[in-house]
Scaffold this motif. Structure first.
Motif, PDB file in Angstrom:
ATOM      1  N   LEU A   1      -3.173   0.125   7.445  1.00 12.70           N
ATOM      2  CA  LEU A   1      -2.658   0.259   6.080  1.00 12.70           C
ATOM      3  C   LEU A   1      -2.221   1.705   5.895  1.00 12.70           C
ATOM      4  O   LEU A   1      -2.705   2.582   6.619  1.00 12.70           O
ATOM      5  CB  LEU A   1      -3.791  -0.001   5.080  1.00 12.70           C
ATOM      6  N   PRO A   2      -1.370   1.977   4.890  1.00 13.12           N
ATOM      7  CA  PRO A   2      -1.043   3.382   4.627  1.00 13.12           C
ATOM      8  C   PRO A   2      -2.308   4.205   4.374  1.00 13.12           C
ATOM      9  O   PRO A   2      -2.422   5.362   4.800  1.00 13.12           O
ATOM     10  CB  PRO A   2      -0.172   3.325   3.370  1.00 13.12           C
ATOM     11  N   ALA A   3      -3.288   3.588   3.708  1.00 17.20           N
ATOM     12  CA  ALA A   3      -4.509   4.326   3.344  1.00 17.20           C
ATOM     13  C   ALA A   3      -5.470   4.514   4.510  1.00 17.20           C
ATOM     14  O   ALA A   3      -6.412   5.305   4.422  1.00 17.20           O
ATOM     15  CB  ALA A   3      -5.226   3.585   2.211  1.00 17.20           C
TER      16      ALA A   3
ATOM     17  N   GLY B   1       2.492  -6.324  -0.026  1.00 17.14           N
ATOM     18  CA  GLY B   1       2.335  -6.761  -1.409  1.00 17.14           C
ATOM     19  C   GLY B   1       2.176  -5.591  -2.333  1.00 17.14           C
ATOM     20  O   GLY B   1       2.695  -4.494  -2.071  1.00 17.14           O
ATOM     21  N   GLU B   2       1.437  -5.818  -3.399  1.00 18.91           N
ATOM     22  CA  GLU B   2       1.232  -4.804  -4.424  1.00 18.91           C
ATOM     23  C   GLU B   2      -0.258  -4.487  -4.515  1.00 18.91           C
ATOM     24  O   GLU B   2      -1.091  -5.370  -4.354  1.00 18.91           O
ATOM     25  CB  GLU B   2       1.708  -5.315  -5.794  1.00 18.91           C
ATOM     26  N   ALA B   3      -0.562  -3.212  -4.798  1.00 21.20           N
ATOM     27  CA  ALA B   3      -1.965  -2.811  -4.980  1.00 21.20           C
ATOM     28  C   ALA B   3      -2.128  -2.193  -6.357  1.00 21.20           C
ATOM     29  O   ALA B   3      -1.198  -1.591  -6.904  1.00 21.20           O
ATOM     30  CB  ALA B   3      -2.362  -1.796  -3.910  1.00 21.20           C
ATOM     31  N   SER B   4      -3.310  -2.379  -6.921  1.00 22.07           N
ATOM     32  CA  SER B   4      -3.617  -1.710  -8.186  1.00 22.07           C
ATOM     33  C   SER B   4      -4.675  -0.653  -7.892  1.00 22.07           C
ATOM     34  O   SER B   4      -5.251  -0.623  -6.802  1.00 22.07           O
ATOM     35  CB  SER B   4      -4.151  -2.712  -9.204  1.00 22.07           C
TER      36      SER B   4
ATOM     37  N   HIS C   1       3.512  -0.602  -3.961  1.00 18.11           N
ATOM     38  CA  HIS C   1       3.775  -1.472  -2.809  1.00 18.11           C
ATOM     39  C   HIS C   1       2.938  -1.024  -1.603  1.00 18.11           C
ATOM     40  O   HIS C   1       2.757   0.167  -1.395  1.00 18.11           O
ATOM     41  CB  HIS C   1       5.268  -1.412  -2.460  1.00 18.11           C
ATOM     42  N   TRP C   2       2.415  -1.985  -0.864  1.00 21.71           N
ATOM     43  CA  TRP C   2       1.704  -1.658   0.378  1.00 21.71           C
ATOM     44  C   TRP C   2       2.156  -2.611   1.480  1.00 21.71           C
ATOM     45  O   TRP C   2       2.635  -3.712   1.215  1.00 21.71           O
ATOM     46  CB  TRP C   2       0.177  -1.762   0.202  1.00 21.71           C
ATOM     47  N   SER C   3       2.009  -2.160   2.698  1.00 24.15           N
ATOM     48  CA  SER C   3       2.248  -3.058   3.829  1.00 24.15           C
ATOM     49  C   SER C   3       1.279  -2.677   4.941  1.00 24.15           C
ATOM     50  O   SER C   3       0.750  -1.559   4.957  1.00 24.15           O
ATOM     51  CB  SER C   3       3.693  -2.962   4.326  1.00 24.15           C
ATOM     52  N   ALA C   4       1.012  -3.615   5.790  1.00 22.36           N
ATOM     53  CA  ALA C   4       0.079  -3.377   6.902  1.00 22.36           C
ATOM     54  C   ALA C   4       0.577  -4.092   8.132  1.00 22.36           C
ATOM     55  O   ALA C   4       1.250  -5.121   8.044  1.00 22.36           O
ATOM     56  CB  ALA C   4      -1.320  -3.877   6.524  1.00 22.36           C
ATOM     57  N   THR C   5       0.256  -3.551   9.282  1.00 22.70           N
ATOM     58  CA  THR C   5       0.606  -4.211  10.537  1.00 22.70           C
ATOM     59  C   THR C   5      -0.674  -4.394  11.359  1.00 22.70           C
ATOM     60  O   THR C   5      -1.595  -3.585  11.305  1.00 22.70           O
ATOM     61  CB  THR C   5       1.600  -3.370  11.369  1.00 22.70           C
ATOM     62  N   ARG C   6      -0.672  -5.478  12.122  1.00 25.68           N
ATOM     63  CA  ARG C   6      -1.849  -5.768  12.949  1.00 25.68           C
ATOM     64  C   ARG C   6      -1.898  -4.792  14.111  1.00 25.68           C
ATOM     65  O   ARG C   6      -0.883  -4.497  14.734  1.00 25.68           O
ATOM     66  CB  ARG C   6      -1.765  -7.197  13.478  1.00 25.68           C
ATOM     67  N   LYS C   7      -3.086  -4.276  14.379  1.00 25.51           N
ATOM     68  CA  LYS C   7      -3.222  -3.305  15.457  1.00 25.51           C
ATOM     69  C   LYS C   7      -3.343  -4.009  16.805  1.00 25.51           C
ATOM     70  O   LYS C   7      -4.001  -5.034  16.884  1.00 25.51           O
ATOM     71  CB  LYS C   7      -4.479  -2.467  15.206  1.00 25.51           C
TER      72      LYS C   7
END
Ligand SMILES: C[S@@+](CC[C@H](N)C(=O)[O-])C[C@H]1O[C@@H](n2cnc3c(N)ncnc32)[C@H](O)[C@@H]1O
Length: 273
Positions: free
Chosen positions: A202-204, A258-261, A267-273
């Protein structure tokens, strides 16, 4: 083949009402083989789904002509024929050859032979990989044995069962057939969940999910902190919380977005490692 007393007992309890004529609104007038509700089957006896219940099932599944509907243990073919009448391609798998022949004749009589097909075989051996909808009337023990096959299906595949729940699965909807339907009028709808178990970037930071059917647990490692993660997957829709942040989105193979609060809102996105 084993057929539990449990199955006989429960389905036989419906038999008295079924043979009273209240449910068999359209009795089979085949001129040939006539099945009897409660008659033995390989792994479950034959009891037909009431017509109002099968309408409810196909309505809950939102069946369209783009669907491929399968019934495992298709009996006299009524579910498959009803799906074909909605324009879908449909296939029944039935062990009893007399029921297969009857279903084939019934489909011809209803003018849907081009879309309604029946194969004689064992539902546990059937290829269900092309199904977009499974519309079933099976016992919990049958469903439990089929679960590994269900989990191979693409995320979002709709599975409906008349009467019984799939053991350990969480239904997304329960519906009841209208009119004077009785018994076998309650339907449970499930969506095959996306497979998200594993590590995602994730970006975070990095999140590691463990997955138990629809339930997610995990840990988010971000900025030197570890946060507990809890969430759910319904079809391809994911929702999880990490601390005060709530992430909702859609899973597509090895990507989700998707979206995060909360603090990481937007907006957030994630990729499988
Ligand atoms: C409860 S009836 C449901 C019939 C139909 N799906 C309906 O909703 O009206 C179950 C059906 O499964 C069939 N069956 C039992 N064991 C089977 C197996 N291993 N493979 C395929 N069909 C089976 C029985 O012959 C019976 O017709």
């Amino acid at each position: 083949m084993r057929k539990s007393l449990h199955s006989i007992h429960i389905l036989a309890s419906a038999l008295a009402i079924l043979v009273s004529g209240t449910v068999l609104a359209q009795p089979i007038q085949d001129g040939g083989f006539e099945p009897t509700p409660g008659q033995p089957g390989k792994d479950v006896v034959w009891v037909p789904t009431p017509y109002s219940t099968l309408d409810k099932m196909l309505e809950m599944a939102k069946v369209t002509p783009r669907d491929f509907v399968m019934d495992l243990g298709s009996g006299d073919g009524r579910m498959v024929i009803a799906a074909a009448k909605r324009g879908a391609r449909a296939q029944g798998v039935e062990y009893n050859p007399d029921l297969v022949a009857l279903s084939t004749r019934n489909a011809a009589a209803e003018g849907v032979s081009d879309r309604a097909r029946f194969v004689q075989g064992d539902m546990y051996e059937a290829d269900i990989s092309q199904a977009t909808v499974l519309a079933l009337f099976l016992l919990p023990e049958n469903l439990r044995k089929l679960v590994p096959k269900f989990l191979q299906l693409p995320a979002g595949t709709r599975i409906l069962n008349n009467g019984y729940k799939i053991p350990d699965w969480q239904e997304v909807e329960t519906g009841t057939a209208g009119g004077d339907c009785e018994p076998w009028c309650t339907v449970h709808l499930y969506l095959v969940p996306a497979k998200v178990e594993g590590t995602w970037r994730l970006p975070a930071g990095e999140v590691n999910f463990t997955q138990d059917f629809q339930t997610l647990k995990g840990v988010l490692a971000a900025g030197g902190r570890m946060q507990q993660v809890e969430g759910t997957v319904k079809g391809d829709q994911i929702r999880f919380t990490a601390g005060l942040d709530v992430y909702t989105g859609r899973v597509s193979g090895n990507r989700m977005s998707g979206e995060a609060s909360g603090a990481t809102g937007g907006h957030w996105s994630a990729t499988r490692k």
